[in-house]
Design a protein around this motif. Structure first.
Motif, short mmCIF file in Angstrom:
data_model
loop_
_atom_site.label_atom_id
_atom_site.label_comp_id
_atom_site.label_asym_id
_atom_site.label_seq_id
_atom_site.Cartn_x
_atom_site.Cartn_y
_atom_site.Cartn_z
N ILE A 184 0.88 -1.17 0.00
CA ILE A 184 0.00 0.00 0.00
C ILE A 184 0.91 1.21 0.00
N ARG A 185 0.94 1.96 -1.11
CA ARG A 185 1.87 3.08 -1.20
C ARG A 185 1.21 4.28 -1.86
N ARG A 186 1.56 5.45 -1.34
CA ARG A 186 1.04 6.71 -1.85
C ARG A 186 -0.50 6.69 -1.90
N VAL A 187 -1.08 6.25 -0.80
CA VAL A 187 -2.53 6.14 -0.70
C VAL A 187 -3.03 7.11 0.37
N GLU A 188 -4.09 7.81 0.07
CA GLU A 188 -4.75 8.65 1.07
C GLU A 188 -6.07 8.00 1.46
N ILE A 189 -6.30 7.91 2.77
CA ILE A 189 -7.54 7.35 3.30
C ILE A 189 -8.11 8.34 4.31
N HIS A 190 -9.37 8.69 4.15
CA HIS A 190 -9.99 9.56 5.14
C HIS A 190 -11.51 9.31 5.21
N THR A 191 -12.10 9.79 6.28
CA THR A 191 -13.54 9.72 6.50
C THR A 191 -14.04 8.28 6.41
N THR A 192 -13.48 7.43 7.24
CA THR A 192 -14.03 6.08 7.38
C THR A 192 -15.20 6.13 8.36
N GLY A 193 -16.03 5.07 8.32
CA GLY A 193 -17.15 5.00 9.25
C GLY A 193 -18.28 5.93 8.94
#
Length: 552
Positions: A184-193
């Motif tokens: 997993i590289r250069r990945v943005e994750i936000h606003t889970t749930g």
């Protein structure tokens, strides 16, 4: 072209051999195209005549094919749920068109936006925006079960790169047991749930070995930023920024139901084995900044932790596991950790804690020494060792040293960092660390120079790393860059109760309990459709017939 019957011709053995090779040659990989203006009925998957849906292209493809999504600025969203790779493929956006978005409404029950099956091991998702999913944005599926054959594994060797994952029902990325060696590289994750905020991590890895998470930005998660647990071995988490999490930032191990451990390699029920967490910036977490739970041989080095543990725990935390109070569980303490060159800046002064619980006959967060040294702690830091017989209940650095023998060379000062976690000129963290073989660079990929600086940033020469942007945030910000990189305030996330579904892995991210993750039921494979290009063997046969015809 006139073609006489083959029985009227005399073919040399060489020609017959060539014809045999043509028929036995493997089909070459194809690139199939999808566009929001395409057509699933009349489309052929070419650039000029693309399909309309991602699922149609996948069903038309074969192992090794690439599915390329067009993403014009005015219409780049593909509203599809349970996009499922059942054989090795690459799914990507057309070059030069930003990111194609695959979206699944979180109200569509029992769905995941993209699933990758074990038979699709080696697949790649690249340069996409992925949102929604009743449960997860991306899920790596598994055939593994405790006591089953070793050949039953999960989706392994999967690459997830340059993705934007957000607004998911629960977790951003769900990795199930034996889905090994995910990158997993250069990945943005936000606003889970966005649907169920009670159990909604950025990355949830249960018993999957060899995962690498690097150069990524995980923020505004309802629960923990990322964890790897259930016996996950040899995981590396490096050069990431994890900010504004409802629960912890990064967890090395956590608390897993007993059926998800591989007892053939981990009979002691360790939650993590040989995990490495280095060169990360962790900021504004509800609970521990970097926590360790039933870990063995963990290395936590050169991380910068800022304002962690707003609701409890501490910046660096040794927790205990209950493993569903199962009578067969091991519930071991953390053992043989290595903590070096970390920089801890806390407004609440909760810096390091070793937990002890009297439940189940007594559970300790650590066996032996914390093996912590050459770290930097802000002025006013408080240290706690809850183990029986400890004298460090709310101690100073001097009392911590005396009571545990740890941090003899660590420094306490008025440390500060900028909005990106980087050191200012003249910082007392510069050259205050020690050389460590497991760390060679910093969060900008700059080469470390002995003696190492404390924290994720090695102050000095300008970084040559490019600015990589997903959404609005730089993933590997360059020193002095004007790209936005400040903290983001999490909005309120609705909490609803998920429908009961048979779980595949325990994925609780709440500090007090373990809740099995709900997983959508496996759906039947899509019926294959005819190819949209001519196989190389057929092309070779036509060429051979044409060549023979010219000899007449």
């Amino acid at each position: 072209m006139a073609i006489a019957p083959l029985c009227h011709r005399s073919l040399s053995p060489l020609l017959l051999f060539a014809a045999g090779l043509a028929f036995s040659a493997p089909a070459l990989a194809a690139e199939l195209y999808v566009s929001t203006s395409g057509n699933d009925s009349s489309g052929t998957g070419t650039l000029q005549n693309p399909y309309r849906t991602v699922k149609r292209a996948i069903s038309a493809g074969r192992a090794g094919d690439t599915i390329t999504l067009r993403a014009p600025a005015n219409n780049r969203t593909y509203n599809e749920c349970d996009v499922r790779l059942r054989q090795r493929m690459t799914l990507q956006t057309y070059a030069g068109e930003g990111k194609a978005r695959i979206h699944c409404a979180i109200t569509t029950a029992d769905t995941v936006t993209i699933q990758i099956d074990p038979a699709a091991s080696g697949s790649r998702l690249s340069n996409l925006e992925i949102s929604g999913g009743y449960y997860y944005g991306i899920m790596l599926q598994t055939n593994w079960y405790q006591g089953g054959p070793a050949s039953d594994t999960g989706a392994s060797d999967v690459v997830l790169e340059d993705l934007l994952i957000h607004s998911t029902g629960r977790d951003g990325i769900k990795i199930t047991p034996k889905s090994n060696r995910a990158t997993i590289r250069r990945v943005e994750i936000h606003t889970t749930g966005a649907r169920d905020s009670s159990n909604a991590d950025g990355i949830d890895n249960v018993n999957a070995d060899g995962m690498v998470v690097e150069d990524s930005y995980i923020h505004d998660t309802a629960t923990t930023g990322m964890y790897f647990k259930g016996g996950a071995r040899d995981v590396v988490v490096q050069r990431n920024r994890v900010e504004n999490t409802g629960d912890a930032g990064i967890l090395v191990g956590f608390d897993t139901s007993v059926e998800f451990f591989d007892l053939s390699v981990n009979p002691q029920y360790y939650e993590s084995i040989r995990g490495i967490v280095r060169n990360n910036v962790v900021r504004n977490t509800g609970y521990s900044g970097i926590g360790m739970y039933a870990s063995k041989d963990a290395i936590v080095a050169n991380n910068t932790i800022i304002n962690a543990g707003r609701l409890g725990h501490s910046a660096i935390y040794f927790g205990v596991t209950f493993q569903d109070w199962d009578p067969n569980a091991g519930r071991p303490a953390n053992i043989n950790p290595t903590l070096r060159n970390n920089l801890v800046i806390q407004s609440n002064n909760r810096c390091v804690e070793i937990r002890y619980s009297s439940e189940l006959g007594g559970l300790s967060g650590l066996s032996g020494s914390p093996n912590s040294n050459w770290n930097g702690f802000g002025n006013g830091c408080v240290f706690r060792d809850g183990r029986p017989g400890s004298t460090v209940t709310a101690g100073t650095l001097a009392q911590w040293r005396s009571g545990t023998g740890a941090d003899a060379n660590s420094k306490q000062a008025a440390f500060s960092v900028d909005a990106n976690g980087r050191l200012p000129a003249g910082s007392p963290a510069i050259d205050a660390g020690t050389t460590l073989a497991q760390v060679t660079d910093d969060i900008d990929r700059q080469t470390r120079a002995a003696p190492f600086d404390l924290g994720a940033d090695e102050y000095g020469q300008q970084s040559t790393a490019p600015i990589r942007v997903n959404g609005v945030q730089p993933l590997v910000p360059v020193r002095g860059s004007s790209a936005a990189s400040g903290a983001v305030t999490a909005g309120s996330l609705p909490a609803t109760t998920a429908a009961p579904v048979t779980p595949t892995a325990s994925t609780s991210s709440t500090p007090a309990a373990t809740t099995p993750a709900a997983v959508p039921a496996v759906r039947p494979a899509a019926k294959p459709v005819s190819r949209t290009y001519t196989a190389p063997a057929i092309k070779a046969w036509y060429w051979l017939l044409s060549w023979i015809d010219r000899l007449r």
